[in-house]
Write a protein that holds these residues in place. Structure first.
Motif, PDB file in Angstrom:
ATOM      1  N   LEU A   1       0.419  -1.789   0.194  1.00 57.01           N
ATOM      2  CA  LEU A   1      -0.127  -0.614   0.501  1.00 57.01           C
ATOM      3  C   LEU A   1       0.940   1.286   0.303  1.00 57.01           C
ATOM      4  CD1 LEU A   1      -2.875  -0.548   2.113  1.00 57.01           C
ATOM      5  CD2 LEU A   1      -2.120  -1.017   0.428  1.00 57.01           C
TER       6      LEU A   1
ATOM      7  N   GLU B   1     -13.628   3.009   1.398  1.00 59.13           N
ATOM      8  CA  GLU B   1     -11.932   2.818   0.704  1.00 59.13           C
ATOM      9  C   GLU B   1     -12.784   2.423  -0.271  1.00 59.13           C
ATOM     10  OE1 GLU B   1      -8.738   2.869   0.619  1.00 59.13           O
ATOM     11  OE2 GLU B   1      -8.509   2.672  -1.444  1.00 59.13           O
ATOM     12  N   ILE B   2     -12.058   2.860  -1.280  1.00 55.94           N
ATOM     13  CA  ILE B   2     -12.889   2.808  -3.567  1.00 55.94           C
ATOM     14  C   ILE B   2     -12.094   1.649  -3.432  1.00 55.94           C
ATOM     15  CG2 ILE B   2     -10.663   4.486  -3.669  1.00 55.94           C
ATOM     16  CD1 ILE B   2     -13.041   5.657  -5.936  1.00 55.94           C
ATOM     17  N   ASP B   3     -10.453   1.310  -3.312  1.00 61.87           N
ATOM     18  CA  ASP B   3      -9.565   0.412  -4.172  1.00 61.87           C
ATOM     19  C   ASP B   3     -10.713  -0.885  -3.330  1.00 61.87           C
ATOM     20  OD1 ASP B   3      -7.085  -0.282  -6.210  1.00 61.87           O
ATOM     21  OD2 ASP B   3      -6.684  -1.032  -3.957  1.00 61.87           O
ATOM     22  N   THR B   4     -10.941  -2.299  -4.064  1.00 64.72           N
ATOM     23  CA  THR B   4     -11.116  -3.312  -3.316  1.00 64.72           C
ATOM     24  C   THR B   4      -9.612  -4.239  -2.369  1.00 64.72           C
ATOM     25  OG1 THR B   4     -12.553  -3.544  -5.469  1.00 64.72           O
ATOM     26  CG2 THR B   4     -12.443  -5.371  -4.453  1.00 64.72           C
ATOM     27  N   ARG B   5      -8.456  -4.107  -3.602  1.00 63.77           N
ATOM     28  CA  ARG B   5      -7.397  -5.115  -2.797  1.00 63.77           C
ATOM     29  C   ARG B   5      -7.643  -4.130  -1.523  1.00 63.77           C
ATOM     30  NH1 ARG B   5      -2.077  -6.289  -3.324  1.00 63.77           N
ATOM     31  NH2 ARG B   5      -2.268  -3.630  -3.393  1.00 63.77           N
ATOM     32  N   THR B   6      -6.672  -2.855  -1.445  1.00 62.24           N
ATOM     33  CA  THR B   6      -6.545  -2.135  -0.823  1.00 62.24           C
ATOM     34  C   THR B   6      -7.561  -2.588   0.877  1.00 62.24           C
ATOM     35  OG1 THR B   6      -5.277  -0.334  -1.638  1.00 62.24           O
ATOM     36  CG2 THR B   6      -6.118   0.320   0.412  1.00 62.24           C
TER      37      THR B   6
ATOM     38  N   ASP C   1     -10.000  10.598  -1.664  1.00 64.11           N
ATOM     39  CA  ASP C   1      -8.390  11.845  -2.426  1.00 64.11           C
ATOM     40  C   ASP C   1      -8.912  13.011  -2.424  1.00 64.11           C
ATOM     41  OD1 ASP C   1     -11.876  11.540  -3.028  1.00 64.11           O
ATOM     42  OD2 ASP C   1     -11.876  12.182  -5.149  1.00 64.11           O
TER      43      ASP C   1
END
Ligand code: DHB
Ligand code: MG
Length: 222
Positions: A37, A90-95, A141
Motif C-alpha cells: 500500500l 475505501e475505493i480500492d477493492t484490494r486495499t 482523494d
C-alpha cells in the motif's frame, strides 16, 4: 543536515518520548507495507492526535473518508467509548481487503464498518439513512476535499469536529496556477471555507516523517 531529515528524526524522537509500544498499530503498518500500500497513512503521533480529539470531544460516531490500510480507523475506533462506531470508506477493492484483515486483527472490528467503493457513494447512503457524525476525518482523494467537507457538514450536529488532512502538500497548495488535481481540490476546499458561516475553523501546518503538510480543523458552532 537537510531539514527533511531533521523533521523525520524529530518525529522519531517525539515518538520514542511520548508514545508507548503499540503492537496493534505497528502490525497494521507492517501488513500495509508488506501488501504494497502507498505509505500515506497518518504517522503514529498524528494517529494519537486524532485519538486525542476524539477523547476530548466525547465523540461516539466517527466518519473516516479514505481508509487505506485501516491505520487511522483503528487508532480512532480505539479512542471511542463503548458503543462507539466508526464508518470508513475505501475505493480500492484490494486495499480494502488488506484494511479489513487489519481491522479484524486489531480487535476493534465490531466498531468499524468498512464500506468498499467511491467515498461519495458511501456518504450519500449514510446521509440518506439519516446518519449524524460527531467527528469526521477527511483523508481520501484530495480532488474531492471540498465535496467531502460539504457532505460532512450535512451530516454534522452542533459541536461536530471535522479534520481534513493534507491541506499544505509541501506548500504546493499556494500555487493558484497548479494543474495538479489534488492541489485544485484542496484549494477548492479553502474557497468553500471562505463562504462558510457558523463553523469555527483553523489549521495546523505539520512537519515530520511525511514531510511538510497540514490539517484543517472545522467545528460546527453550538
Ligand atoms: C498523499 C495522501 C495522503 O492522505 C497523505 O497523508 C499523504 C500523501 C498523497 O496522495 O500524496
Ligand atoms: Mg492523508
Amino acid at each position: 543536515m537537510q531539514l527533511a531529515e531533521t523533521f523525520a528524526q524529530m518525529d522519531a524522537f517525539l515518538e520514542r518520548s511520548l508514545l508507548r509500544p503499540d503492537p496493534v498499530l505497528q502490525a497494521i503498518a507492517e501488513n500495509s507495507a508488506k501488501a504494497g500500500l502507498v505509505p500515506h497513512a497518518v504517522t503514529p503521533l498524528q494517529a494519537e492526535f486524532l485519538a486525542f480529539l476524539i477523547r476530548i470531544s466525547g465523540a461516539r460516531r466517527v466518519l473516516e473518508i479514505g481508509c487505506l490500510g485501516g491505520y487511522s480507523a483503528v487508532a480512532m475506533a480505539r479512542a471511542l467509548p463503548d458503543g462507539g462506531s466508526l464508518l470508513t470508506t475505501e475505493i480500492d477493492t484490494r486495499t480494502a481487503r488488506v484494511a479489513q484483515a487489519n481491522i479484524d486483527q486489531s480487535g476493534f472490528g465490531e466498531r468499524i464498518d468498512l464500506q468498499i467503493g467511491p467515498a461519495m457513494e458511501a456518504l450519500e447512503r449514510a446521509h440518506a439513512a439519516g446518519a449524524v457524525f460527531d467527528f469526521v476525518f477527511i483523508d481520501a482523494d484530495k480532488v474531492n476535499h471540498r465535496n467531502y467537507l460539504e457532505k460532512a457538514l450535512q451530516m454534522a450536529r452542533p459541536g461536530t469536529l471535522i479534520v481534513a488532512d493534507n491541506i499544505v502538500r509541501g506548500g504546493d497548495v499556494l500555487d493558484a496556477q497548479s494543474r495538479e488535481n489534488s492541489v485544485l481540490g484542496v484549494r477548492q476546499m479553502f474557497a468553500y471555507a471562505e463562504t462558510l458561516d457558523g463553523v469555527e475553523m483553523t489549521a495546523l501546518q505539520t512537519v515530520g516523517a511525511k514531510g511538510y503538510d497540514g490539517m484543517a480543523l472545522f467545528r460546527v458552532s453550538q
